[in-house]
Design a protein around this motif. Structure first.
Motif, short mmCIF file in Angstrom:
data_model
loop_
_atom_site.label_atom_id
_atom_site.label_comp_id
_atom_site.label_asym_id
_atom_site.label_seq_id
_atom_site.Cartn_x
_atom_site.Cartn_y
_atom_site.Cartn_z
N SER A 1 -2.41 -3.68 -3.38
CA SER A 1 -2.01 -2.73 -2.33
C SER A 1 -2.34 -1.30 -2.74
O SER A 1 -2.72 -0.48 -1.89
CB SER A 1 -0.52 -2.86 -2.03
OG SER A 1 -0.23 -4.12 -1.46
N ASP B 1 -4.79 0.98 -0.46
CA ASP B 1 -4.03 2.00 0.26
C ASP B 1 -4.99 3.04 0.85
O ASP B 1 -6.00 3.37 0.25
CB ASP B 1 -3.06 2.69 -0.71
CG ASP B 1 -1.81 3.14 -0.01
OD1 ASP B 1 -1.29 2.36 0.80
OD2 ASP B 1 -1.36 4.26 -0.26
N TYR C 1 -6.60 1.90 8.89
CA TYR C 1 -5.75 1.15 7.98
C TYR C 1 -4.76 0.35 8.81
O TYR C 1 -3.96 0.92 9.54
CB TYR C 1 -5.02 2.09 7.02
CG TYR C 1 -4.11 1.38 6.05
CD1 TYR C 1 -4.63 0.53 5.08
CD2 TYR C 1 -2.73 1.55 6.09
CE1 TYR C 1 -3.80 -0.12 4.18
CE2 TYR C 1 -1.90 0.91 5.19
CZ TYR C 1 -2.43 0.07 4.24
OH TYR C 1 -1.61 -0.57 3.35
N MET D 1 -1.59 -1.93 8.94
CA MET D 1 -0.45 -2.31 8.12
C MET D 1 -0.13 -3.79 8.30
O MET D 1 -0.59 -4.45 9.23
CB MET D 1 0.76 -1.46 8.51
CG MET D 1 0.58 0.02 8.26
SD MET D 1 2.05 0.95 8.76
CE MET D 1 1.53 2.63 8.39
N GLN D 2 0.71 -4.29 7.42
CA GLN D 2 1.05 -5.71 7.44
C GLN D 2 1.89 -6.06 8.66
O GLN D 2 1.73 -7.13 9.24
CB GLN D 2 1.79 -6.08 6.15
CG GLN D 2 2.11 -7.56 6.03
CD GLN D 2 2.70 -7.90 4.68
OE1 GLN D 2 2.54 -7.16 3.71
NE2 GLN D 2 3.40 -9.01 4.60
N ASP E 1 -3.89 -4.64 5.21
CA ASP E 1 -2.91 -5.11 4.24
C ASP E 1 -2.39 -6.47 4.69
O ASP E 1 -1.58 -6.59 5.60
CB ASP E 1 -1.76 -4.10 4.13
CG ASP E 1 -0.76 -4.50 3.05
OD1 ASP E 1 -1.09 -5.36 2.23
OD2 ASP E 1 0.36 -3.94 3.05
N HIS F 1 7.86 3.46 12.32
CA HIS F 1 6.66 2.93 11.69
C HIS F 1 5.44 3.02 12.61
O HIS F 1 4.31 3.18 12.13
CB HIS F 1 6.90 1.49 11.24
CG HIS F 1 7.95 1.37 10.18
ND1 HIS F 1 7.78 1.87 8.91
CD2 HIS F 1 9.20 0.83 10.20
CE1 HIS F 1 8.86 1.64 8.18
NE2 HIS F 1 9.74 1.01 8.94
N ARG G 1 2.16 5.06 11.46
CA ARG G 1 0.83 4.46 11.51
C ARG G 1 -0.13 5.33 12.33
O ARG G 1 -1.28 5.56 11.94
CB ARG G 1 0.90 3.07 12.13
CG ARG G 1 -0.42 2.32 12.12
CD ARG G 1 -0.38 1.14 13.07
NE ARG G 1 -0.36 1.60 14.46
CZ ARG G 1 -0.02 0.84 15.50
NH1 ARG G 1 0.37 -0.40 15.30
NH2 ARG G 1 -0.04 1.32 16.72
N ASN H 1 2.99 9.66 5.47
CA ASN H 1 2.63 8.26 5.25
C ASN H 1 1.95 8.11 3.89
O ASN H 1 0.78 7.83 3.77
CB ASN H 1 1.70 7.77 6.36
CG ASN H 1 1.54 6.27 6.32
OD1 ASN H 1 2.40 5.57 5.84
ND2 ASN H 1 0.43 5.78 6.83
N ARG I 1 2.46 6.63 -0.27
CA ARG I 1 3.18 5.65 -1.07
C ARG I 1 4.29 6.36 -1.83
O ARG I 1 4.10 7.38 -2.45
CB ARG I 1 2.23 4.96 -2.07
CG ARG I 1 1.24 4.09 -1.39
CD ARG I 1 0.31 3.49 -2.42
NE ARG I 1 1.00 2.63 -3.34
CZ ARG I 1 1.25 1.35 -3.11
NH1 ARG I 1 0.92 0.81 -1.98
NH2 ARG I 1 1.87 0.62 -4.01
#
Length: 680
Positions: free
Chosen positions: A105, A109, A122, A124-125, A209, A451, A455, A677, A679
């Protein structure tokens, strides 16, 4: 934190200087097949200091960027990535695999930097979508936000139609996304819609991801097939995947297996069997090579030596088996990010781009649209989503109506007596504080949308200020309906005075209270990420606001060390406003006459004749004649007794409304500062 290594977007060919490179690129753009893209990274390392909580972005902010290598790792650091190299090519799927904590990850990223965000996506899961929008509407709103307004509406619809076909969503195009309470598309279709919202601008680079997480084998296989189609359309696709099935493994182009930040295998899926056979752990013929590889890695991670021997063997194996995975192909030279953007825009790949003139003048703006367009699109999307859930507004309206009916029947037709004054004070305190408690239902809105917001803003779909403005506009019309409903239910039933003008003001102060309360709750929703914790905080703070509003204890009786809380209480100003609206009608209205002044005192229990004698004695002492009709308590006296004369009713209205704007400004600051956004 530190990182090192080299990352580049490569194209076939080379140039000796900038002028030659531009001439070459002009020829590549104007004639011949599209330039094939390759995302390569060499000897990439990433370390963080142990004991500190922030990871500040795992990759360099420019697509072509050389960083100085570290001679020795700094003390007290942990390597999340250690010398990782790889190459993802246009037209094939690049899959990163590994157990939890392997670094996959971190590697995938998103790259930071506004220009790179414009050419990448990107996914996201989690599938973060508005539940009541259809598949087509979801993608159309994404197109309106991500694609330049220079494109006509018909061109945007055409792009959405093509994408729906590409994602295999034609049969579900007019089906709502759905949620727990509304039946919608399947899990695999939701995942493909989520991918579609992020690739609406047809990016060069696509990072995902674990796109197959939580899906059954058939849905997972279909998702990976769609990703292969996207790659073949001219994108570089990089994905993490937990444990692919044999069918999925067969359509992957390249694999990168990681263990504790080191590479333990890099190559094609077909190379897994010879690799592990030479290592001394042959893969049985009837076993999934990916599952065997991951199980072997997990077993070795549990041993004292870890996967170090496997990583070292991989380094030697790569050096002697380059031909096996195609790494001896024609050498490529790096293309700078500016030229990658220019070539992509020129060939129509990057539909979010804009610019005219020479290649060097082509560019991708930070935001595809001006702020006014963003706000309008966000408003349309939110209204479309909420109007298909009328039960939510119905519950809010029902709550306010039931509360109003209870208060109206308890305080029905209050009279102009001292007891009536006390009952009015209770009605106003309860009514105004209820307006703020009713606003607590706005708390889950941003908590649930957080979220989605992260995103979309991560790749500059819209400005944070646009989201705040749209949120405010969408929330306002329901507040108007609620304020009118409460005012109609209570004003005339309770017997409040002043006629039409007082009713209008009563409705306005209720609206201002709802506006301030919703702004306060919206601000808290950005600060407190959990719904239940948020409700606890809201209820506690509103209780303090009511305590210091001036109802339980007058302003002039509050201790000096607590008076500041009185002035920041949201309930103070609407409570004071309705008191002045009711009791500020001049000296013509009387709330106590003659012997009524003795109500609630020991004299109040005496015979009427005795009370008249006491009243006469008081009049004689004051040098005036007092009868049973003499007014001894006016509205002005009530206001003075309650110590609510420091501000007029219109100023209280302005302050209450101002709180609504103030908390929405704080909401914007929290989004700007605290909702990055990155990590963590």
């Amino acid at each position: 934190m530190s990182n090192s290594g080299h990352i580049a977007v490569d194209v076939v060919g080379g140039a000796n200087d900038e002028a030659e490179r531009e001439r070459e690129l002009e020829l590549l753009v104007s004639a011949g097949p599209p330039v094939p893209y390759t995302l390569s990274f060499t000897d990439l390392s990433y370390r963080v200091r142990q004991g500190r909580g922030g990871l500040m972005g795992c990759l360099p902010s420019r697509a072509s960027n050389r960083l100085a290598s570290m001679d020795a790792p700094p003390a007290n650091t942990k390597a999340l990535l250690d010398g990782i190299s790889g190459e993802a090519r246009e037209g094939e799927l690049f899959a990163v695999m590994g157990a939890s904590g392997s670094g996959k990850s971190t590697l995938v990223d998103p790259l930071h930097g506004s220009r790179l965000r414009a050419i990448s996506a990107y996914v996201m899961q989690d599938d973060l979508l508005y539940p009541m929008l259809t598949v087509r509407e979801t993608l159309l709103f994404a197109a309106e936000l991500r694609l330049s307004r220079a494109l006509s509406p018909s061109a945007k619809r055409e792009r959405v139609d093509r994408l729906i076909d590409q994602l295999g969503l034609s049969r579900a195009a007019d089906t709502i996304i759905g949620d727990e309470g509304h039946r919608g598309v399947s899990g695999g279709e939701r995942r493909r819609v989520s991918i579609g919202t992020d690739i609406i601008h047809d990016p060069i680079l696509l990072f995902l991801d674990e796109p197959t997480s939580g899906l059954d084998s058939a849905s997972a296989f279909m998702v990976v097939q769609v990703l292969r189609t996207i790659a073949r359309s001219g994108s570089v696709v990089v994905m993490t995947i937990h444990q692919p099935s044999a069918r999925i493994l067969g359509i992957l182009g390249r694999l990168l297996l990681l263990s504790r930040g080191r590479t333990v295998y890099a190559g094609t899926p077909a190379g897994l069997k010879p690799f592990f056979a030479e290592f001394g752990a042959p893969i049985p013929d009837n076993e999934n090579p990916a599952e065997f590889a991951l199980d072997t890695i997990r077993e070795r991670e549990a041993q004292p030596q870890g996967t170090g021997p496997l990583a070292d063997f991989n380094a030697r194996w790569q050096a002697t088996h380059k031909a096996m995975d195609g790494t001896n192909a024609k050498r490529v030279s790096p293309m700078t990010l500016e030229y990658a953007i220019a070539e992509s825009v020129a060939r129509g790949k990057l539909v979010a781009g804009s610019g005219t003139g020479t290649v060097s003048e082509l560019q991708v703006p930070t935001y595809a649209n001006p702020m006014a367009v963003e706000v309008w699109v966000l408003i349309k999307r939110a209204f479309t989503n909420t109007r298909r859930m009328p039960e939510l507004f119905g519950m809010r309206l029902g709550t306010i109506m039931v509360t109003g009916l209870i208060l109206a029947t308890i305080f029905l037709r209050l009279d102009d007596t001292p007891k009536g004054v006390q009952e009015r004070l209770g009605f106003f305190a309860m009514g105004m504080s209820t307006m703020f408690y009713v606003c607590a239902d706005a708390l889950p809105v941003f908590v649930q949308e957080r979220h989605i917001y992260l995103r979309e803003t991560a790749h500059n779909a819209y400005r944070r200020a646009s989201y705040v403005l749209a949120n405010a506009v969408v929330s306002f019309p329901p507040l108007v309906a609620l304020s009118v409903a409460f005012a109609v239910t209570t004003f005339f039933a309770v017997g409040l005075a002043g006629g039409a003008s007082s009713f209008l003001y009563f409705a306005l102060i209720i609206l201002a209270s709802l506006w301030a309360g919703s702004g306060f709750v919206t601000f808290l929703s950005a600060v407190v990420p959990h719904v239940m914790l948020g409700y606890t905080v809201v209820v506690a703070i509103l209780a303090y606001f009511l305590l210091f509003s001036g109802f339980f204890i007058n302003r002039d009786r509050i201790p000096a060390y607590w008076i500041w809380f009185h002035y920041i209480s949201l309930v103070k100003y609407p409570y004071q406003a309705v008191l002045q609206n009711e009791f500020g009608g001049g000296a013509t209205r009387c709330f106590a006459r003659g012997t009524q002044m003795f109500d609630g005192t020991p004299i109040g229990g005496m015979p009427e004749a005795m009370k008249m004698k006491v009243l006469g004695a008081i009049g004689n002492a004051l040098g005036t004649r007092m009868t049973s009709q003499t007014c001894v308590l006016t509205g002005a006296d009530v206001l003075a007794q309650q110590a609510v004369t420091d501000l007029g009713k219109w100023m209280c209205l302005l302050v209450t409304a101002g709180f609504g704007f103030f908390f929405r400004a704080l909401f914007y600051v929290v989004l700007l500062v605290g909702s990055k956004n990155k990590r963590k």
